[in-house]
Design an enzyme around this catalytic site. Structure first.
Site, mmCIF file in Angstrom:
data_model
loop_
_atom_site.group_PDB
_atom_site.id
_atom_site.type_symbol
_atom_site.label_atom_id
_atom_site.label_comp_id
_atom_site.label_asym_id
_atom_site.label_seq_id
_atom_site.Cartn_x
_atom_site.Cartn_y
_atom_site.Cartn_z
ATOM 1 N N SER A 84 0.847 -1.202 0.000
ATOM 2 C CA SER A 84 0.000 0.000 0.000
ATOM 3 C C SER A 84 0.874 1.240 0.000
ATOM 4 C CB SER A 84 -0.892 0.034 1.243
ATOM 5 O OG SER A 84 -1.750 -1.066 1.250
ATOM 6 N N GLU A 122 0.252 -3.638 13.677
ATOM 7 C CA GLU A 122 -0.689 -3.555 12.563
ATOM 8 C C GLU A 122 -2.104 -3.875 13.043
ATOM 9 O OE1 GLU A 122 0.069 -6.346 9.345
ATOM 10 O OE2 GLU A 122 -0.955 -4.996 7.971
HETATM 11 C C1 LIG Z 1 -6.028 -3.526 0.349
HETATM 12 C C2 LIG Z 1 -4.838 -4.318 0.782
HETATM 13 C C3 LIG Z 1 -3.704 -3.654 1.214
HETATM 14 C C4 LIG Z 1 -2.566 -4.371 1.590
HETATM 15 N N1 LIG Z 1 -1.460 -3.678 1.987
HETATM 16 C C5 LIG Z 1 -0.307 -4.359 2.270
HETATM 17 C C6 LIG Z 1 0.894 -3.655 2.574
HETATM 18 O O1 LIG Z 1 0.934 -2.437 2.610
HETATM 19 N N2 LIG Z 1 2.015 -4.370 2.808
HETATM 20 C C7 LIG Z 1 2.021 -5.735 2.798
HETATM 21 O O2 LIG Z 1 3.060 -6.300 3.052
HETATM 22 N N3 LIG Z 1 0.886 -6.439 2.504
HETATM 23 C C8 LIG Z 1 -0.272 -5.775 2.246
HETATM 24 N N4 LIG Z 1 -1.429 -6.483 1.934
HETATM 25 C C9 LIG Z 1 -1.336 -7.933 1.818
HETATM 26 C C10 LIG Z 1 -2.106 -8.697 2.879
HETATM 27 O O3 LIG Z 1 -1.441 -8.674 4.107
HETATM 28 C C11 LIG Z 1 -2.287 -10.123 2.346
HETATM 29 O O4 LIG Z 1 -3.088 -10.045 1.198
HETATM 30 C C12 LIG Z 1 -2.936 -11.027 3.348
HETATM 31 O O5 LIG Z 1 -2.087 -11.267 4.448
HETATM 32 C C13 LIG Z 1 -3.354 -12.374 2.711
HETATM 33 O O6 LIG Z 1 -2.324 -12.951 2.021
HETATM 34 P P1 LIG Z 1 -2.546 -13.477 0.518
HETATM 35 O O7 LIG Z 1 -3.120 -12.342 -0.255
HETATM 36 O O8 LIG Z 1 -1.285 -14.048 0.054
HETATM 37 O O9 LIG Z 1 -3.653 -14.579 0.613
HETATM 38 P P2 LIG Z 1 -3.401 -16.102 1.003
HETATM 39 O O10 LIG Z 1 -2.531 -16.169 2.181
HETATM 40 O O11 LIG Z 1 -2.999 -16.857 -0.200
HETATM 41 O O12 LIG Z 1 -4.864 -16.518 1.422
HETATM 42 C C14 LIG Z 1 -5.832 -17.046 0.493
HETATM 43 C C15 LIG Z 1 -6.954 -17.647 1.320
HETATM 44 O O13 LIG Z 1 -6.420 -18.750 2.082
HETATM 45 C C16 LIG Z 1 -6.719 -18.593 3.438
HETATM 46 N N5 LIG Z 1 -5.652 -19.108 4.272
HETATM 47 C C17 LIG Z 1 -4.321 -18.921 4.140
HETATM 48 N N6 LIG Z 1 -3.663 -19.511 5.143
HETATM 49 C C18 LIG Z 1 -4.583 -20.074 5.942
HETATM 50 C C19 LIG Z 1 -4.532 -20.802 7.157
HETATM 51 N N7 LIG Z 1 -3.393 -21.061 7.790
HETATM 52 N N8 LIG Z 1 -5.704 -21.214 7.678
HETATM 53 C C20 LIG Z 1 -6.877 -20.955 7.071
HETATM 54 N N9 LIG Z 1 -6.988 -20.280 5.939
HETATM 55 C C21 LIG Z 1 -5.854 -19.833 5.381
HETATM 56 C C22 LIG Z 1 -6.858 -17.079 3.619
HETATM 57 O O14 LIG Z 1 -7.614 -16.759 4.788
HETATM 58 C C23 LIG Z 1 -7.530 -16.678 2.342
HETATM 59 O O15 LIG Z 1 -8.908 -16.856 2.463
HETATM 60 C C24 LIG Z 1 -2.579 -5.779 1.559
HETATM 61 C C25 LIG Z 1 -3.729 -6.447 1.126
HETATM 62 C C26 LIG Z 1 -4.845 -5.735 0.731
HETATM 63 C C27 LIG Z 1 -6.047 -6.483 0.281
#
Ligand SMILES: Cc1cc2nc3c(=O)[nH]c(=O)nc-3n(C[C@H](O)[C@H](O)[C@H](O)COP(=O)(O)OP(=O)(O)OC[C@H]3O[C@@H](n4cnc5c(N)ncnc54)[C@H](O)[C@@H]3O)c2cc1C
Lengths: 418, 374
Positions: free
Chosen positions: A173, A256
């Protein structure tokens, strides 16, 4: 049981109120108070310019990041004073979105892990809004499973002790507006994943960094891809020891959740006012028992969050640490907002589909909510990860089985399909 | 800001918890569930001696004169312990009605007896299936005599005093009726929660003494139910917490597929959602307690909020507690059903969930319309 300030709190509040009254950008008040979730508030002025101006003014009078120590640009205020400031800042707090990550996450991480010289150099301009910071954690291969990240940091082979960064971050972000960032990297792929990580801070203007905005569901581009091609970072900018990056990142993530979770809007007042105004063929929408039933369900969630917050503030006021109940904030608010938006569109009938401020009811605010709220359930820890945290840390249930825990990082499978 | 109970109030909570762990054990609750007794007389006597019944009744009327926050604290513990006593009827409703609108003589006459537990009181509203509204009241009073049927009447089989909503030419009014007097026939009813008794009571010319202004009965009922709603919300919060604890403990203990069932995410997330519901309900109940104890004009909104949230949380926690226990949860021998029964009984005790949802929004609207005080 009461909501009254202590005499010291009342005095502090009066001081805050007087200063805000005299110094706030009043010409933006009306516009800022129209802001709703997913709808950036300012149109009449560049939001970044307005945000920086207000932050600078606060800093000059000692009101920026007021809970930080003075030598780092704060005021040395107590946690409850910070809460009072937030209550009094009101709509003007909405200008601070640009700094949430810097003040809420990067600052505390630097405070805990940077050298004294760096803290004195970096924190004051972060507090005053002169410098914007971003958080370079998530990657295509590491979101919830952050420790699965692949961006490499390797020692330069020129004897400088510098590190060379290669790889990619995603969902960063505000990277496009940032001067600095905190970056987590892999320094050792031959040990289990949590053990081979190292954290740095870096200048976002460093050669080799390329930032590409990502278009979001709602058409905006708040987050970005950030590519690192042989980016050089001096070893002095390392936060924590080599291999200690995971512990360092926990400082950031704890902060956070505190800054994202507390005081989340649920959209209820908007929905309630909308139902008051909405005329249906059978009379005002608010007279419909089905509408009332749904409204009541949203109302008790909004109220429950509000008074959960009050309980946490009471603990702060007594000098105690708030209990784990605050961990429910983002989980409840995110899901509630999304359902609420769907319900508001349902009330609009077929016209609910229109996403145009001229032609949509309520100036399109529920359409904006609909299209922004999915992100709340993902950013800063997904709903599922938050439920895991509540189950494990609050209720004491066992951790998930982690098949990759003791495996060297390089041997962990990378695709679910073979 | 101190949006919390005081140290003394927390001490009272500990005392009540200890007392009830001993006197309202699962064995004691089951004795009422399975036996002929409609409520636990020994426990009721003990609660009177501890000052629990008279906590919010002023000393001049035989109470302890602590206040409503103390009564909230006690209510939470009664909820945790699924206490089989007529507290909702006698203390949260009958005593509150008398304190609100009773004449000096009426208060002197009845409050000391309610505080000592010597007489049980109840508030008689419902007559038939469906929403309990002013329009639905058919019972009548003419020449000081009450005729009609009240069913279900909570603790109607054991109460000595009923405060009855009945019609007269001026509209619906409240009347005090001696249930041990002439013209009263009672019949105990089977219910989903036998640990709190219900009866069908038929009045045939029973002597009735007016309580409060004529024609103002429903307004008074509404005020009394708001007070009861807050107190019941604390019982619901106590019950929710206990059901969650039981489920958590079982999830740690029970093994399946070579693991604790509490290590399966489906179970973990179910428990996390129970925690969320219980936490929201607790915070809303505190809001109600604050409004009740300070006499705030927010009480109608706060009470309905506490009520809707409390009902939602307790039903959610009680049903999922059974789910976490699997087949064991469906046995008579395990305690899960005590909470399931009580959760669903309390959900109806002073009006259904949809009734209170409706009230909440109506009241928020009225608050919204009211001119802001200068
Ligand atoms: C608007 C926005 C702003 C963001 N800003 C930042 C930022 O500034 N800096 C930064 O570093 N990141 C940022 N993020 C990233 C955010 O932290 C991640 O998108 C989030 O942690 C999820 O990771 P992923 O997208 O890889 O999804 P995944 O981890 O691949 O998850 C996919 C699905 O699997 C599920 N899942 C994954 N692991 C498990 C588990 N152990 N048990 C059960 N279910 C599970 C999740 O809940 C989800 O439903 C941002 C995201 C958004 C949407």
């Amino acid at each position: 049981m009461n909501f009254d300030d202590t005499p010291q709190e009342a005095q502090f509040r009066a001081e805050v109120r007087a200063w805000i009254q005299a110094n706030a950008p009043k010409h933006l008040e009306a516009e800022l108070s129209q802001a709703t979730f997913g709808n950036s508030a300012l149109k009449s002025e560049d939001p970044i310019v307005a945000a920086k101006a207000w932050q600078k003014k606060k800093a000059e009078a000692g009101w920026a990041c007021l809970h930080w120590p003075k030598e780092y640009g704060g005021r040395g205020a107590t946690p409850i004073e910070r809460v009072i400031w937030g209550q009094e800042e009101g709509v003007y707090g909405g200008l601070g979105g640009l700094f949430i990550i810097g003040h809420g996450m990067c600052g505390p991480t630097l405070m805990a892990w940077a050298s004294e010289d760096h803290k004195r150099a970096l924190l004051p301009p972060l507090a005053s809004g002169e410098h914007v910071w971003c958080q370079l954690f998530s990657e295509p291969a590491g979101g919830s499973d952050l420790a699965g990240l692949r961006t490499r940091a390797e020692p330069a082979n020129d004897g400088t002790g510098d590190w060379i960064i290669r790889g990619q971050k995603i969902w960063t972000s505000g990277a496009q507006n940032s001067d600095y960032g905190i970056l987590i990297t892999r320094t050792d792929p031959n040990v289990p994943k949590h053990k081979g990580l190292t954290m740095f801070w870096l200048d976002m203007k460093s050669p080799g960094i390329e930032i590409r905005p990502i278009k979001q569901v709602n058409g905006q581009s708040g987050f970005n891809e950030v590519f690192f091609t042989d980016v050089r970072i001096p070893d002095a900018q390392r936060l924590g020891a080599v291999g200690q990056g995971w512990q360092v990142s926990l400082t950031t993530l704890m902060n956070e959740r505190l800054s994202i979770g507390s005081g989340m809007p649920t959209g209820f007042p908007d929905l309630f006012n909308y139902c008051l105004e909405l005329e249906t063929a059978d009379g005002p929408a608010i007279d419909d028992p089905m509408v009332r039933s749904r409204l009541a369900q949203f109302a008790v969630k909004a109220s429950g969050l509000k008074y959960t917050g009050m309980r946490a503030i009471s603990a702060l006021s007594k000098g105690e640490t708030p209990g784990p109940e605050n961990s429910i904030g983002k989980l409840v608010a995110g899901a509630s907002m999304q359902e609420l938006a769907m319900f508001a569109l349902d009330l609009q009938g077929q016209a609910g589909v229109i996403n145009d401020p001229e032609h949509s009811d309520a100036a399109m605010k529920f359409q904006a909510m609909l299209l922004r709220s999915p992100a709340t359930r993902v950013e800063g820890g997904t709903d599922e990860i938050l439920r895991n945290i509540i189950a494990e840390r609050v209720l004491g249930l066992p951790g998930d089985i982690r098949v990759d825990k003791d495996v060297p990082f390089k041997d962990i499978p990378t695709s679910g399909r073979s | 800001m101190n949006f919390d109970f005081s140290d003394e109030q927390k001490q009272l909570r500990d005392e009540a918890r200890k007392f009830l762990a001993d006197r309202s054990s699962s064995k004691a609750v089951r004795a009422i569930l399975e036996g002929p007794e409609p409520f636990d007389r020994e426990l009721w006597k003990g609660m009177a001696e501890m000052g629990f019944l008279g906590a919010a009744i002023p000393e001049e009327y035989g109470g302890v004169g602590l206040g409503h926050l103390e009564l909230c604290v006690i209510a939470e513990e009664l909820g945790r312990a699924v206490a089989p006593v007529p507290m909702v009827s006698s203390i949260y409703q009958a005593a509150e009605a008398l304190m609100l609108v009773g004449t000096e003589t009426q208060k002197q006459m009845w409050l000391p007896k309610l505080a000592s537990g010597e007489v049980i009181g109840t508030l008689a509203l419902a007559e038939a299936s469906g929403r309990v509204t002013e329009k639905a009241i058919k019972a009548q009073v003419a020449n000081g005599k009450l005729t009609g049927v009240k069913s279900p009447l909570a603790d109607g089989d054991v109460a000595g005093l009923a405060i009855v909503a009945a019609r007269e030419p001026q509209g619906v009014s409240l009347f005090i009726v001696d249930l041990d007097g002439p013209g009263v026939a009672r019949e105990t009813l089977d219910t989903i929660d036998p640990t709190r008794s219900q009866a069908k009571v038929t009045f045939d010319g029973a002597p009735a003494e007016r309580l409060g202004e004529p024609g103002q009965g429903w307004r008074i009922v509404s005020d009394v139910l708001d007070r009861a709603a807050v107190l019941i919300a604390f019982e619901q919060v106590g019950g929710s917490d206990r059901a969650l604890e039981m489920a958590r403990d079982y999830a740690l203990e029970r093994m399946a597929f070579g693991r604790q069932i509490g290590s399966f995410q489906a179970i973990k997330h179910m428990l996390a959602d129970m925690y969320v519901a219980a936490t929201l309900a607790r915070s809303n109940a505190y809001y109600g307690a604050w409004a009740l104890s300070t006499g705030s004009s927010e009480l109608p909104v706060a009470a309905a909020t506490a009520r809707v949230s409390g009902t939602q949380a307790y039903q959610h926690c009680a049903k999922n507690n059974i789910q976490v226990h699997g087949g064991m949860g469906f046995t008579w021998a395990f305690d899960c059903h005590l909470f399931y029964r009580r959760a669903n009984g309390l959900a109806l005790a002073i009006g259904s969930q949809t009734t209170w949802e409706d009230l909440l929004i109506e009241r928020m609207r009225r608050r919204n319309d009211a001119p802001v005080a200068a």
